[in-house]
Write an enzyme that holds these catalytic residues in place. Structure first.
Site, mmCIF file in Angstrom:
data_model
loop_
_atom_site.group_PDB
_atom_site.id
_atom_site.type_symbol
_atom_site.label_atom_id
_atom_site.label_comp_id
_atom_site.label_asym_id
_atom_site.label_seq_id
_atom_site.Cartn_x
_atom_site.Cartn_y
_atom_site.Cartn_z
ATOM 1 N N ARG A 281 0.830 -1.210 0.000
ATOM 2 C CA ARG A 281 0.000 0.000 0.000
ATOM 3 C C ARG A 281 0.860 1.254 0.000
ATOM 4 N NH1 ARG A 281 -2.689 -4.215 1.764
ATOM 5 N NH2 ARG A 281 -4.962 -4.252 1.910
ATOM 6 N N GLN B 232 -8.424 -7.014 -0.027
ATOM 7 C CA GLN B 232 -7.909 -6.787 -1.381
ATOM 8 C C GLN B 232 -9.000 -6.204 -2.265
ATOM 9 O OE1 GLN B 232 -6.100 -10.487 -2.676
ATOM 10 N NE2 GLN B 232 -4.314 -10.122 -1.403
ATOM 11 N N ASP C 89 -4.540 -15.125 7.319
ATOM 12 C CA ASP C 89 -3.261 -15.730 6.895
ATOM 13 C C ASP C 89 -2.623 -16.596 7.980
ATOM 14 O OD1 ASP C 89 -3.485 -14.572 4.411
ATOM 15 O OD2 ASP C 89 -2.387 -12.771 4.982
ATOM 16 N N ARG D 100 -4.988 -23.870 1.151
ATOM 17 C CA ARG D 100 -4.296 -24.016 2.449
ATOM 18 C C ARG D 100 -4.977 -25.017 3.385
ATOM 19 N NH1 ARG D 100 -2.303 -17.693 3.231
ATOM 20 N NH2 ARG D 100 -0.474 -17.933 1.888
HETATM 21 C C1 S3P Z 1 -4.222 -8.956 2.012
HETATM 22 C C2 S3P Z 1 -5.486 -9.369 2.334
HETATM 23 C C3 S3P Z 1 -5.848 -10.771 2.563
HETATM 24 C C4 S3P Z 1 -4.622 -11.632 2.845
HETATM 25 C C5 S3P Z 1 -3.494 -11.346 1.913
HETATM 26 C C6 S3P Z 1 -3.093 -9.889 1.952
HETATM 27 C C7 S3P Z 1 -4.000 -7.527 1.752
HETATM 28 O O1 S3P Z 1 -6.501 -11.265 1.418
HETATM 29 O O2 S3P Z 1 -4.961 -12.998 2.797
HETATM 30 O O3 S3P Z 1 -2.369 -12.145 2.263
HETATM 31 O O4 S3P Z 1 -2.840 -7.078 1.776
HETATM 32 O O5 S3P Z 1 -4.982 -6.817 1.520
HETATM 33 P P1 S3P Z 1 -8.092 -11.049 1.237
HETATM 34 O O6 S3P Z 1 -8.379 -9.684 1.658
HETATM 35 O O7 S3P Z 1 -8.422 -11.268 -0.192
HETATM 36 O O8 S3P Z 1 -8.701 -12.099 2.139
#
Ligand code: S3P
Length: 416
Positions: free
Chosen positions: A18, A157, A303, A334
């Site tokens: 970010r 995400q 995670d 996983r």
């Molecule tokens: C992340 C959000 C998570 C996580 C990934 C990193 C991020 O995914 O599993 O390792 O940096 O926004 P999701 O938001 O799709 O669950």
């Protein structure tokens, strides 16, 4: 063997991605301190460089010369490597450009669903082509309109992707998710001057925005710290201090769960840097008890489920994890990977469609196990090997470079 000492873990991967992206679309020069130089974040850096963003390193800091919401670049083919965060977040920036971009990725990323970002972005007016919702995707940038998006999944995400696109749409864009996911994007966008409002599980952003540059400090990654926290909890006569770890409440589900499992964990020296809480974590050997983890808690430890599964093999009773279907579409499946590999080591573990059932405590034995080239699987199995009798061999163990390049070195150092 026991564990003693004081360590620092890798800088936070989510915040590093970010910091690069938000600095790239700010107007002026931002400095990033303690940036994570691991493969995933390097993928983001290379994509941004290809898009014409001036990024350099000076005195250990990353200097980004942002060009505002409209990047200087022209049509490009970008390689996101193994990184879901790179494709999904960057797409939210690319839909607002006046050029076309194609994004590809490695074998694992090419199997991960992208429909979750294509759908809201198309609703905003973006022109996108994908291979049935998978990579490669092609994004023809253009004018965007704001939307109120009700997401079926909780995903930082997807949320970040929509918020980034919202910066280029005239009006207020909002994103609602079933449970709140990590909020690093919201915090950082506010620090760069964006108008962001949060109301429970809904975030709104006002476009068209103008971001000012800012300095960012990246705390240690709690997802990386989690491996060593569990290691100490399950290895007898151990104690470890992990310094300067990010303890954002949308990420500390792992601490809550381990405490519920009777892990001896203390949080010290809590403070805030650049809008993110940070602290030292002290952990001691513990007699773990089983627990239940349900859907509402999953986004706070998404995670960490592989390493929680390792902890559960040493906990007295039955640990049941449900509502974790999202784990099937991470770097590997996983749920499948942890149940098959921990079973090879002697664990009593059952795979559910959306979770795991683990009965403990069991004595683990060394085995030849597969990481499936997934960094978090490799590191979880490494921690399991600490308490296994006999030798454990982990296939493709170098995949730790995705998020934690120093892992094997630290792993060797803490053992006394
Ligand atoms: C992340 C959000 C998570 C996580 C990934 C990193 C991020 O995914 O599993 O390792 O940096 O926004 P999701 O938001 O799709 O669950």
């Amino acid at each position: 063997m026991f564990i003693k000492g004081e360590i620092e873990v890798a800088p936070d991967k989510s915040i590093s991605h970010r910091a690069l992206m938000i600095s790239a679309i700010a107007e002026g020069t931002s400095r990033i301190k303690n940036f994570l130089k691991a493969d995933d974040c390097i993928s983001t850096m290379n994509c941004l460089k290809k898009l014409g963003v001036d990024i350099a390193e000076k005195d250990g800091e990353i200097i980004v010369k942002g060009n505002g919401l409209k990047l200087k670049g022209s049509s490009a083919i970008l390689d996101a490597g193994n990184s879901g965060t790179t494709v999904r977040l960057l797409s939210g920036i690319l839909v607002g450009q006046n050029f076309t971009t194609k994004i590809t990725g490695d074998e694992s990323l090419s199997k991960r669903p992208m429909k979750r970002i294509v759908e809201p972005l198309e609703k905003m007016g973006a022109k996108m082509k994908s291979k049935n919702g998978y990579l490669p995707i092609e994004i023809e940038g253009g004018n965007l309109k704001p939307i109120n998006y009700d997401s079926k999944i909780s995903s930082a995400q997807v949320k970040s992707c929509v918020l980034f696109a919202g910066l280029s749409a005239a009006g207020v864009t909002s994103f609602t998710e079933p449970e709140q996911s990590r909020d690093h994007t919201e915090r950082m966008l506010k620090n760069f001057g964006a108008k962001v409002e949060i109301n429970k599980n809904t975030v709104s952003i006002k476009g068209i925005a103008k971001l000012h540059p800012s300095d960012v400090f990246i705390p240690g990654d709690i997802s990386s710290a989690a491996f060593f926290v569990v290691a100490v909890a399950i290895v007898k006569n151990s104690e470890l201090k992990i310094k300067n770890v990010g303890v954002n409440p949308t990420r500390t589900g792992i601490i809550d769960v381990l405490k519920r499992m009777c892990a001896k964990i203390e949080i010290e020296n809590k403070r805030e840097i650049a809008g993110e809480p940070i602290a030292d974590i002290i952990v001691k050997s513990s007699d773990l008890k089983s627990t239940n983890i349900e859907r509402s808690e999953i986004p706070l430890l998404i995670d960490e489920i592989p390493i929680i599964a390792v902890a559960a093999t040493q906990a007295e009773g039955i640990t049941k994890i449900t509502g974790a279907k999202e784990l099937r579409v991470k770097e590997t499946d996983r749920l499948k990977a942890m149940s098959s590999e921990l079973r090879k080591m002697g664990a009593d573990i059952q795979e559910l469609e959306d979770g795991l059932i683990i009965k403990g405590p069991t004595k683990l034995k060394g085995a030849k196990v597969d990481s499936y080239k997934d960094h978090r699987i490799a590191m979880s199995l490494a921690i399991a090997s600490l308490i296994a009798e006999g030798k454990t061999e982990i296939l493709d163990k170098d995949c730790v470079n995705i998020s934690f390049p120093e892992f094997w070195c630290l792993f060797g150092k803490i053992k006394q």
